[in-house]
Design a protein around this motif. Structure first.
Motif, PDB file in Angstrom:
ATOM      1  N   ASP A  17     -14.106  34.144   1.890  1.00  0.00           N
ATOM      2  CA  ASP A  17     -15.332  34.759   1.377  1.00  0.00           C
ATOM      3  C   ASP A  17     -16.383  33.694   1.062  1.00  0.00           C
ATOM      4  N   LEU A  18     -15.954  32.661   0.348  1.00  0.00           N
ATOM      5  CA  LEU A  18     -16.892  31.613  -0.049  1.00  0.00           C
ATOM      6  C   LEU A  18     -17.380  30.840   1.170  1.00  0.00           C
ATOM      7  N   GLU A  19     -16.469  30.592   2.106  1.00  0.00           N
ATOM      8  CA  GLU A  19     -16.841  29.865   3.314  1.00  0.00           C
ATOM      9  C   GLU A  19     -17.851  30.689   4.127  1.00  0.00           C
ATOM     10  N   ASP A  20     -17.621  31.994   4.191  1.00  0.00           N
ATOM     11  CA  ASP A  20     -18.554  32.880   4.905  1.00  0.00           C
ATOM     12  C   ASP A  20     -19.956  32.825   4.295  1.00  0.00           C
ATOM     13  N   LEU A  21     -19.979  32.822   2.977  1.00  0.00           N
ATOM     14  CA  LEU A  21     -21.255  32.797   2.264  1.00  0.00           C
ATOM     15  C   LEU A  21     -22.057  31.568   2.679  1.00  0.00           C
ATOM     16  N   ARG A  22     -21.345  30.455   2.732  1.00  0.00           N
ATOM     17  CA  ARG A  22     -21.975  29.198   3.109  1.00  0.00           C
ATOM     18  C   ARG A  22     -22.489  29.258   4.548  1.00  0.00           C
ATOM     19  N   THR A  23     -21.662  29.788   5.444  1.00  0.00           N
ATOM     20  CA  THR A  23     -22.063  29.887   6.853  1.00  0.00           C
ATOM     21  C   THR A  23     -23.275  30.799   7.007  1.00  0.00           C
ATOM     22  N   GLU A  24     -23.228  31.934   6.319  1.00  0.00           N
ATOM     23  CA  GLU A  24     -24.360  32.879   6.417  1.00  0.00           C
ATOM     24  C   GLU A  24     -25.654  32.242   5.919  1.00  0.00           C
ATOM     25  N   LEU A  25     -25.545  31.479   4.836  1.00  0.00           N
ATOM     26  CA  LEU A  25     -26.753  30.843   4.307  1.00  0.00           C
ATOM     27  C   LEU A  25     -27.287  29.817   5.303  1.00  0.00           C
ATOM     28  N   LEU A  26     -26.374  29.065   5.921  1.00  0.00           N
ATOM     29  CA  LEU A  26     -26.828  28.062   6.892  1.00  0.00           C
ATOM     30  C   LEU A  26     -27.479  28.737   8.100  1.00  0.00           C
ATOM     31  N   GLU A  27     -26.952  29.883   8.478  1.00  0.00           N
ATOM     32  CA  GLU A  27     -27.568  30.617   9.596  1.00  0.00           C
ATOM     33  C   GLU A  27     -28.975  31.070   9.241  1.00  0.00           C
ATOM     34  N   MET A  28     -29.110  31.656   8.043  1.00  0.00           N
ATOM     35  CA  MET A  28     -30.435  32.089   7.606  1.00  0.00           C
ATOM     36  C   MET A  28     -31.370  30.879   7.519  1.00  0.00           C
ATOM     37  N   GLY A  29     -30.840  29.773   7.002  1.00  0.00           N
ATOM     38  CA  GLY A  29     -31.637  28.548   6.890  1.00  0.00           C
ATOM     39  C   GLY A  29     -32.117  28.070   8.252  1.00  0.00           C
ATOM     40  N   GLY A  30     -31.224  28.110   9.233  1.00  0.00           N
ATOM     41  CA  GLY A  30     -31.593  27.675  10.579  1.00  0.00           C
ATOM     42  C   GLY A  30     -32.704  28.537  11.157  1.00  0.00           C
ATOM     43  N   MET A  31     -32.602  29.824  10.876  1.00  0.00           N
ATOM     44  CA  MET A  31     -33.615  30.771  11.340  1.00  0.00           C
ATOM     45  C   MET A  31     -34.986  30.458  10.730  1.00  0.00           C
ATOM     46  N   VAL A  32     -34.988  30.210   9.433  1.00  0.00           N
ATOM     47  CA  VAL A  32     -36.249  29.915   8.739  1.00  0.00           C
ATOM     48  C   VAL A  32     -36.800  28.557   9.192  1.00  0.00           C
ATOM     49  N   GLU A  33     -35.898  27.606   9.396  1.00  0.00           N
ATOM     50  CA  GLU A  33     -36.356  26.290   9.859  1.00  0.00           C
ATOM     51  C   GLU A  33     -37.097  26.440  11.192  1.00  0.00           C
ATOM     52  N   GLU A  34     -36.534  27.261  12.070  1.00  0.00           N
ATOM     53  CA  GLU A  34     -37.159  27.473  13.376  1.00  0.00           C
ATOM     54  C   GLU A  34     -38.520  28.157  13.204  1.00  0.00           C
ATOM     55  N   GLN A  35     -38.554  29.130  12.300  1.00  0.00           N
ATOM     56  CA  GLN A  35     -39.817  29.835  12.029  1.00  0.00           C
ATOM     57  C   GLN A  35     -40.897  28.853  11.568  1.00  0.00           C
ATOM     58  N   VAL A  36     -40.504  27.974  10.643  1.00  0.00           N
ATOM     59  CA  VAL A  36     -41.458  26.987  10.116  1.00  0.00           C
ATOM     60  C   VAL A  36     -41.918  26.060  11.242  1.00  0.00           C
ATOM     61  N   ARG A  37     -40.960  25.588  12.041  1.00  0.00           N
ATOM     62  CA  ARG A  37     -41.307  24.657  13.121  1.00  0.00           C
ATOM     63  C   ARG A  37     -42.244  25.342  14.118  1.00  0.00           C
TER      64      ARG A  37
END
Lengths: 239, 239
Positions: A17-37
């Motif tokens: 569960d905790l590992e999933d949370l971390r992965t999901e956040l990194l995915e969302m982060g990657g998405m936002v990073e791309e949006q910003v770029r």
């Protein structure tokens, strides 16, 4: 690499569960990073098509925020985490908020890019946009890196970088004011650049907020509203 | 009055913990409301002294945010709340963040008030500031009311009012642009009004965010990124 000592649980599912949370956040982060770029590239290159694409992603980012928050609440209700696990869940819940706001600001930059393309001609402000855009992009990238590796040092660098971005922003704003005074016909155009710069500066603020959440998550220290010097002192005193 | 059915606990202390959380949030809210009101009065009346006072309160608001967040984490760790209690703690943790940002924006308005006093002369933008200031103040007041009474209907009104504030903001911005074009010597002055209006609009956004957290807290519905029409539909379907 992983410097955070997440409690090891007898329940495999809890760990997952905790590992999933971390992965999901990194995915969302990657998405936002791309949006910003993409937003920064769109406004720097007057690329209206790319700007339109930034607007489309927003919905997906919003849905991720809601899903991640639900996931956090679920873990709290089911697992009743304590200590560093609890900090992890609380930090993720706050970080998603800042990520979503970052996406919002990227969207504003994209809208200004479209307005600038429609306005045509005029190059005032492009240097300033590129300059601030580069700094902010680096901050966002480092911030995600800091989260992926639970790395306090990198998080500290992001927080420091924000001061630099604020200075760059203020100097760019002054520059733009003189453009407007020299050529009042450029006012509406330069105002669009002004709003875009403002959004970039806000993206930097959110990256700094997230850096602070990462420090809290790893060290258990709430460093919001604390000076850089004081944070460094407190970190030295902690193991 | 109290429409939220907070679970009744055998532990008196647990009940007291949750009640304290609510009281602390209302105190912080009252403080921020005053900050917002003073900032608006200061900029409407060109009152530099009042503006300085707004800046002083900020530190206290920041400390309240940290204390409230600690309190939330403590309750989560000690009481392992579920259902509506858990929602209450999560909502409070999010609301404090928005309150603190509201305080930040009030501070920015106060700084612009000081800059305008120093600039002297010129009355462009005062009508717009008063107008938007009034609307935003009403939103903030209603929002605190909605939290105090766990009142979804009032929260919905706040969310609706935000649309109106956004419209007023856009029309004020257009008005200010024409002032600048007509009289380029006023640019630096009008820009200060522009930033103040932007901050007021952001305060409205935060009030809307808080209204959404209140709906979540009372109804268990996450209404972020949802249209007004859709929210109303979902609320009708819930008991």
């Amino acid at each position: 690499m992983d410097k955070l000592h997440l409690d090891q649980h007898i329940s495999q599912q809890y760990n997952a569960d905790l590992e999933d949370l971390r992965t999901e956040l990194l995915e969302m982060g990657g998405m936002v990073e791309e949006q910003v770029r993409d937003a920064i590239t769109a406004i720097s290159n007057a690329d209206g098509e790319l700007a339109e694409r930034v607007l489309v992603v927003e919905d997906e980012v919003d849905q991720r925020e809601i899903a991640l928050d639900e996931h956090c609440t679920l873990i709290l209700a089911r697992r009743q985490p304590a200590a560093s696990d609890l900090r992890m869940v609380m930090a993720v819940s706050k970080i998603t908020r800042d990520l979503e706001r970052m996406g919002d600001e990227a969207q504003k930059v994209a809208r200004m890019a479209i307005a600038l393309v429609e306005d045509g001609s005029g190059s005032q402000g492009y240097v300033e946009l590129r300059h601030l855009g580069n700094s902010v992009q680096t901050m966002v990238h480092q911030m995600l890196d800091a989260f992926a590796r639970f790395d306090v040092e990198t998080a500290m660098n992001v927080a420091k970088e924000d001061k630099q971005v604020d200075r760059e922003y203020r100097s760019a704003t002054r520059e733009l004011m003189t453009y407007m005074m020299e050529d009042p016909r450029s006012i509406s155009r330069v105002m669009n650049v002004m709003w875009a710069l403002r959004s970039l500066e806000r993206i930097g603020d959110h990256a700094r907020n997230i850096a602070e959440h990462i420090i809290y998550l790893v060290k258990g220290l709430d460093v919001r509203h604390t000076s850089m010097k004081e944070i460094e002192k407190q970190l030295r005193e902690r193991p």
